[in-house]
Design a protein around this motif. Structure first.
Motif, PDB file in Angstrom:
ATOM      1  N   UNK A  30      50.609 -18.400  89.975  1.00 12.00           N
ATOM      2  CA  UNK A  30      50.785 -19.853  89.983  1.00 12.00           C
ATOM      3  C   UNK A  30      50.513 -20.448  88.602  1.00 12.00           C
ATOM      4  N   UNK A  31      49.470 -19.960  87.930  1.00 11.35           N
ATOM      5  CA  UNK A  31      49.145 -20.475  86.603  1.00 11.35           C
ATOM      6  C   UNK A  31      50.229 -20.120  85.583  1.00 11.35           C
ATOM      7  N   UNK A  32      50.809 -18.935  85.705  1.00 10.03           N
ATOM      8  CA  UNK A  32      51.912 -18.565  84.802  1.00 10.03           C
ATOM      9  C   UNK A  32      53.104 -19.492  85.020  1.00 10.03           C
ATOM     10  N   UNK A  33      53.358 -19.828  86.286  1.00  5.22           N
ATOM     11  CA  UNK A  33      54.456 -20.745  86.585  1.00  5.22           C
ATOM     12  C   UNK A  33      54.183 -22.130  86.011  1.00  5.22           C
ATOM     13  N   UNK A 205      45.772 -17.580  83.236  1.00  3.16           N
ATOM     14  CA  UNK A 205      46.123 -16.458  84.124  1.00  3.16           C
ATOM     15  C   UNK A 205      45.302 -15.204  83.862  1.00  3.16           C
ATOM     16  N   UNK A 206      44.930 -14.967  82.604  1.00  5.65           N
ATOM     17  CA  UNK A 206      44.161 -13.757  82.284  1.00  5.65           C
ATOM     18  C   UNK A 206      42.799 -13.761  82.983  1.00  5.65           C
ATOM     19  N   UNK A 207      42.197 -14.932  83.130  1.00 10.58           N
ATOM     20  CA  UNK A 207      40.905 -15.004  83.811  1.00 10.58           C
ATOM     21  C   UNK A 207      41.066 -14.672  85.285  1.00 10.58           C
ATOM     22  N   UNK A 208      42.139 -15.172  85.894  1.00 11.75           N
ATOM     23  CA  UNK A 208      42.391 -14.826  87.292  1.00 11.75           C
ATOM     24  C   UNK A 208      42.617 -13.318  87.446  1.00 11.75           C
ATOM     25  N   UNK A 209      43.334 -12.719  86.507  1.00  9.27           N
ATOM     26  CA  UNK A 209      43.549 -11.274  86.569  1.00  9.27           C
ATOM     27  C   UNK A 209      42.220 -10.530  86.420  1.00  9.27           C
ATOM     28  N   UNK A 210      41.357 -11.042  85.538  1.00  6.24           N
ATOM     29  CA  UNK A 210      40.045 -10.429  85.375  1.00  6.24           C
ATOM     30  C   UNK A 210      39.226 -10.487  86.657  1.00  6.24           C
ATOM     31  N   UNK A 211      39.264 -11.643  87.331  1.00  8.09           N
ATOM     32  CA  UNK A 211      38.548 -11.769  88.598  1.00  8.09           C
ATOM     33  C   UNK A 211      39.146 -10.844  89.653  1.00  8.09           C
ATOM     34  N   UNK A 212      40.472 -10.704  89.643  1.00  4.67           N
ATOM     35  CA  UNK A 212      41.110  -9.807  90.607  1.00  4.67           C
ATOM     36  C   UNK A 212      40.635  -8.373  90.418  1.00  4.67           C
ATOM     37  N   UNK A 213      40.548  -7.937  89.160  1.00  2.00           N
ATOM     38  CA  UNK A 213      40.063  -6.584  88.876  1.00  2.00           C
ATOM     39  C   UNK A 213      38.633  -6.414  89.375  1.00  2.00           C
TER      40      UNK A 213
END
Length: 238
Positions: A30-33, A205-213
């Motif tokens: 969503x953030x990338x969009x 978006x990178x922070x969301x990806x970090x949280x996902x990991x």
């Protein structure tokens, strides 16, 4: 096999970690969009009119080109807005146009060390042309009931996460108005603005990806720990 309650705890922990991880991946998408829409908004031709409230989501981050005048007597200091760690406000100024009224966010201004002293945000009321991006007003994660200023309270008023309807009601004690249910982020080239470091709302978006990991890692860690405990118990039993 472990005890039934151990299996249940494992499934719950893995379910929570996996669900949270996939939710963070969705948020990253969503953030990338939003970032793509924000970048695209500066490339398309500005709309020469106010849009309806129900169009604001579809036209989010697109630029409007409006002619009108500022209502300098009824401005809002949006409280709780920081910039690089410094406390301050965002200045919301109603813009009166032939098609209606909308709040223009003129940018961030630092707060005085003494909260009683408000910044000077005076602005000319002469007719002007304004360019601004469409954006929704900031929203809190949890909205709590708060006390509204008294009808005779002085302007500008310091408010925390107000809605356009609430601001319209407060201005309505002086003159009739209905503000659009969105704000305009004042263009960097327009005069009478403050710090305008505009960017798409939400986290990178990178922070969301970090949280996902991290969440997926938690689910994996719990699974590995469960497997190790079962293996040790089997060795002891044998």
């Amino acid at each position: 096999r472990g005890p039934w309650w151990g299996v249940l705890l494992l499934l719950v922990a893995v379910g929570i970690g996996a669900s949270a991880g996939f939710w963070q991946l969705d948020r990253a998408g969503e953030m990338r969009e939003l970032q793509a829409r924000f970048a695209e908004g500066s490339k398309v031709t500005a709309l020469p009119r106010l849009i309806r409230d129900d169009e604001s989501t579809a036209f989010r981050y697109q630029t409007l080109q409006l002619n009108g005048r500022y209502d300098a007597d009824h401005q809002i200091l949006l409280d709780g807005m920081s910039n690089r760690g410094r406390p301050g406000y965002q200045v919301l100024t109603p813009l009166i146009t032939p098609d209606g009224e909308v709040l223009v966010n003129r940018g961030w201004i630092p707060a005085h060390g003494n909260r009683i002293i408000l910044p000077d945000i005076r602005v000319s009321v002469t007719p002007r042309e304004v360019f601004g991006r469409i954006e929704r007003l900031p929203r809190p994660g949890l909205r709590l009931a708060g006390d509204s200023p008294a009808p005779d309270a002085a302007w500008p008023r310091r408010l925390l996460f107000p809605t356009s309807a609430e601001i319209s009601t407060q201005i309505g004690t002086v003159r009739s108005t209905v503000l659009r249910d969105y704000q305009l982020l004042l263009d960097l080239n327009d005069p009478d603005g403050y710090v305008r470091n505009w960017h798409p709302g939400g986290m990178d978006p990178a922070r969301h990806l970090g949280y996902a990991v991290q969440w997926f890692g938690l689910a994996l860690t719990v699974t590995v720990m469960y497997g190790v405990l079962i293996f040790r118990n089997r060795k002891k039993s044998s």
